[in-house]
Design a protein around this motif. Sequence first.
Motif, PDB file in Angstrom:
ATOM      1  N   SER A 173      15.617   4.948   5.424  1.00  0.00           N
ATOM      2  CA  SER A 173      16.394   3.335   5.579  1.00  0.00           C
ATOM      3  C   SER A 173      15.465   3.244   4.202  1.00  0.00           C
ATOM      4  N   PRO A 174      15.816   1.285   4.073  1.00  0.00           N
ATOM      5  CA  PRO A 174      15.166   0.949   2.624  1.00  0.00           C
ATOM      6  C   PRO A 174      14.037   0.331   3.212  1.00  0.00           C
ATOM      7  N   ALA A 175      13.131  -0.065   2.560  1.00  0.00           N
ATOM      8  CA  ALA A 175      11.368  -0.373   3.007  1.00  0.00           C
ATOM      9  C   ALA A 175      11.590  -2.175   2.927  1.00  0.00           C
ATOM     10  N   SER A 176      11.137  -1.896   4.285  1.00  0.00           N
ATOM     11  CA  SER A 176      10.657  -3.633   4.269  1.00  0.00           C
ATOM     12  C   SER A 176       9.929  -4.283   4.873  1.00  0.00           C
ATOM     13  N   GLY A 177       8.997  -4.219   4.313  1.00  0.00           N
ATOM     14  CA  GLY A 177       7.389  -4.758   4.508  1.00  0.00           C
ATOM     15  C   GLY A 177       7.375  -6.727   4.467  1.00  0.00           C
ATOM     16  N   ILE A 178       6.601  -7.138   4.679  1.00  0.00           N
ATOM     17  CA  ILE A 178       6.115  -8.268   5.427  1.00  0.00           C
ATOM     18  C   ILE A 178       6.736  -9.591   4.559  1.00  0.00           C
ATOM     19  N   GLY A 179       6.669  -9.103   3.599  1.00  0.00           N
ATOM     20  CA  GLY A 179       7.203 -10.182   2.515  1.00  0.00           C
ATOM     21  C   GLY A 179       8.746  -9.889   2.239  1.00  0.00           C
ATOM     22  N   GLY A 180       9.680  -9.157   2.674  1.00  0.00           N
ATOM     23  CA  GLY A 180      10.899  -8.825   3.198  1.00  0.00           C
ATOM     24  C   GLY A 180      10.721  -7.143   2.278  1.00  0.00           C
ATOM     25  N   VAL A 181      12.141  -7.036   1.882  1.00  0.00           N
ATOM     26  CA  VAL A 181      12.472  -6.022   1.481  1.00  0.00           C
ATOM     27  C   VAL A 181      12.427  -5.438  -0.266  1.00  0.00           C
ATOM     28  N   VAL A 182      11.273  -4.243   0.121  1.00  0.00           N
ATOM     29  CA  VAL A 182      10.897  -3.659  -1.301  1.00  0.00           C
ATOM     30  C   VAL A 182      11.692  -2.922  -2.241  1.00  0.00           C
ATOM     31  N   ARG A 183      11.344  -3.872  -3.232  1.00  0.00           N
ATOM     32  CA  ARG A 183      12.275  -3.166  -4.384  1.00  0.00           C
ATOM     33  C   ARG A 183      11.999  -1.320  -4.765  1.00  0.00           C
ATOM     34  N   ASP A 184      13.189  -0.795  -4.575  1.00  0.00           N
ATOM     35  CA  ASP A 184      12.365   0.800  -4.820  1.00  0.00           C
ATOM     36  C   ASP A 184      11.811   1.605  -4.160  1.00  0.00           C
ATOM     37  N   GLY A 185      12.087   0.995  -2.973  1.00  0.00           N
ATOM     38  CA  GLY A 185      10.697   1.718  -1.411  1.00  0.00           C
ATOM     39  C   GLY A 185      12.098   2.073  -0.794  1.00  0.00           C
ATOM     40  N   PHE A 186      12.032   2.541   0.338  1.00  0.00           N
ATOM     41  CA  PHE A 186      12.450   3.159   1.136  1.00  0.00           C
ATOM     42  C   PHE A 186      11.328   4.206   2.225  1.00  0.00           C
ATOM     43  N   VAL A 221       2.406   7.777  11.351  1.00  0.00           N
ATOM     44  CA  VAL A 221       2.919   7.579  12.455  1.00  0.00           C
ATOM     45  C   VAL A 221       3.065   6.090  12.607  1.00  0.00           C
ATOM     46  N   LYS A 222       4.929   5.911  13.060  1.00  0.00           N
ATOM     47  CA  LYS A 222       4.958   4.732  13.522  1.00  0.00           C
ATOM     48  C   LYS A 222       4.636   4.413  14.550  1.00  0.00           C
ATOM     49  N   SER A 223       3.814   3.689  15.280  1.00  0.00           N
ATOM     50  CA  SER A 223       3.255   3.534  16.598  1.00  0.00           C
ATOM     51  C   SER A 223       3.717   2.129  17.194  1.00  0.00           C
ATOM     52  N   ASP A 224       3.592   0.807  15.908  1.00  0.00           N
ATOM     53  CA  ASP A 224       4.091  -0.242  16.142  1.00  0.00           C
ATOM     54  C   ASP A 224       5.250  -0.838  15.495  1.00  0.00           C
ATOM     55  N   PRO A 225       5.251  -1.635  15.361  1.00  0.00           N
ATOM     56  CA  PRO A 225       6.894  -2.434  14.223  1.00  0.00           C
ATOM     57  C   PRO A 225       5.766  -3.706  13.801  1.00  0.00           C
ATOM     58  N   LYS A 226       4.930  -3.906  13.935  1.00  0.00           N
ATOM     59  CA  LYS A 226       3.415  -4.431  12.859  1.00  0.00           C
ATOM     60  C   LYS A 226       2.748  -2.602  12.100  1.00  0.00           C
ATOM     61  N   LEU A 227       2.538  -1.639  11.949  1.00  0.00           N
ATOM     62  CA  LEU A 227       2.197  -0.397  11.855  1.00  0.00           C
ATOM     63  C   LEU A 227       3.058  -0.878  10.356  1.00  0.00           C
ATOM     64  N   ASP A 228       4.580  -0.533  11.199  1.00  0.00           N
ATOM     65  CA  ASP A 228       5.503  -0.479   9.946  1.00  0.00           C
ATOM     66  C   ASP A 228       5.948  -1.283   9.101  1.00  0.00           C
ATOM     67  N   LYS A 229       5.400  -2.471   8.965  1.00  0.00           N
ATOM     68  CA  LYS A 229       5.454  -3.302   8.078  1.00  0.00           C
ATOM     69  C   LYS A 229       4.625  -3.534   7.141  1.00  0.00           C
ATOM     70  N   ARG A 230       3.140  -3.619   7.677  1.00  0.00           N
ATOM     71  CA  ARG A 230       1.843  -2.935   6.958  1.00  0.00           C
ATOM     72  C   ARG A 230       2.086  -1.400   6.190  1.00  0.00           C
ATOM     73  N   MET A 231       2.992  -0.565   6.221  1.00  0.00           N
ATOM     74  CA  MET A 231       2.509   0.478   5.494  1.00  0.00           C
ATOM     75  C   MET A 231       3.628   0.165   4.478  1.00  0.00           C
ATOM     76  N   MET A 232       4.511  -0.751   4.786  1.00  0.00           N
ATOM     77  CA  MET A 232       6.253  -0.626   3.551  1.00  0.00           C
ATOM     78  C   MET A 232       5.367  -1.843   3.081  1.00  0.00           C
ATOM     79  N   THR A 233       4.022  -2.298   3.275  1.00  0.00           N
ATOM     80  CA  THR A 233       3.765  -3.776   2.210  1.00  0.00           C
ATOM     81  C   THR A 233       2.845  -2.612   1.133  1.00  0.00           C
ATOM     82  N   LYS A 234       2.241  -1.754   2.168  1.00  0.00           N
ATOM     83  CA  LYS A 234       1.878  -1.203   0.738  1.00  0.00           C
ATOM     84  C   LYS A 234       1.903  -0.177   0.004  1.00  0.00           C
ATOM     85  N   LEU A 235       3.108  -0.162   0.417  1.00  0.00           N
ATOM     86  CA  LEU A 235       4.305   0.590  -0.748  1.00  0.00           C
ATOM     87  C   LEU A 235       4.575  -0.231  -2.099  1.00  0.00           C
ATOM     88  N   GLU A 236       4.777  -1.297  -0.965  1.00  0.00           N
ATOM     89  CA  GLU A 236       5.019  -2.184  -2.460  1.00  0.00           C
ATOM     90  C   GLU A 236       4.002  -2.513  -3.390  1.00  0.00           C
TER      91      GLU A 236
END
Length: 131
Positions: free
Chosen positions: A54-67, A99-114
Amino acid sequence: MRIIITQWGLDSYLDLRNKNVFSRADYFADIRPAVLLLRDFPTHEKFSQSGFWSPASGIGGVVRDGFKMKWHNIGPGRVQLRLAVAMFEGRAFLCDAYVKSDPKLDKRMMTKLEARLDVIRLDRHIERGEL
């Protein structure tokens, strides 16, 4: 598509293996074959499955070029494993695995990807290999 292993990807892989999140058998049977499918991106059918890719979606929304790649019920703890992937210019950069332990961690990791994407675009990342 070239598959590039970044220092971040290698570090997170080693950390997860050290914590026994997944076994060597899990890696060779499930994780590595799935990652190698990136060579056939986007034509392989698995890339149309939201449970796998899936596309990456961080705290600020969809992460361009991130998956993110996803594995469910993997390892002895039957965890949800994720791999952040930066993709552009015919290359897939393997960034952080976690390891995705909760949705908030997932958002933080996708923001880190950005942020990782910015470093990659500036060519300031460290490459540790290619698959």
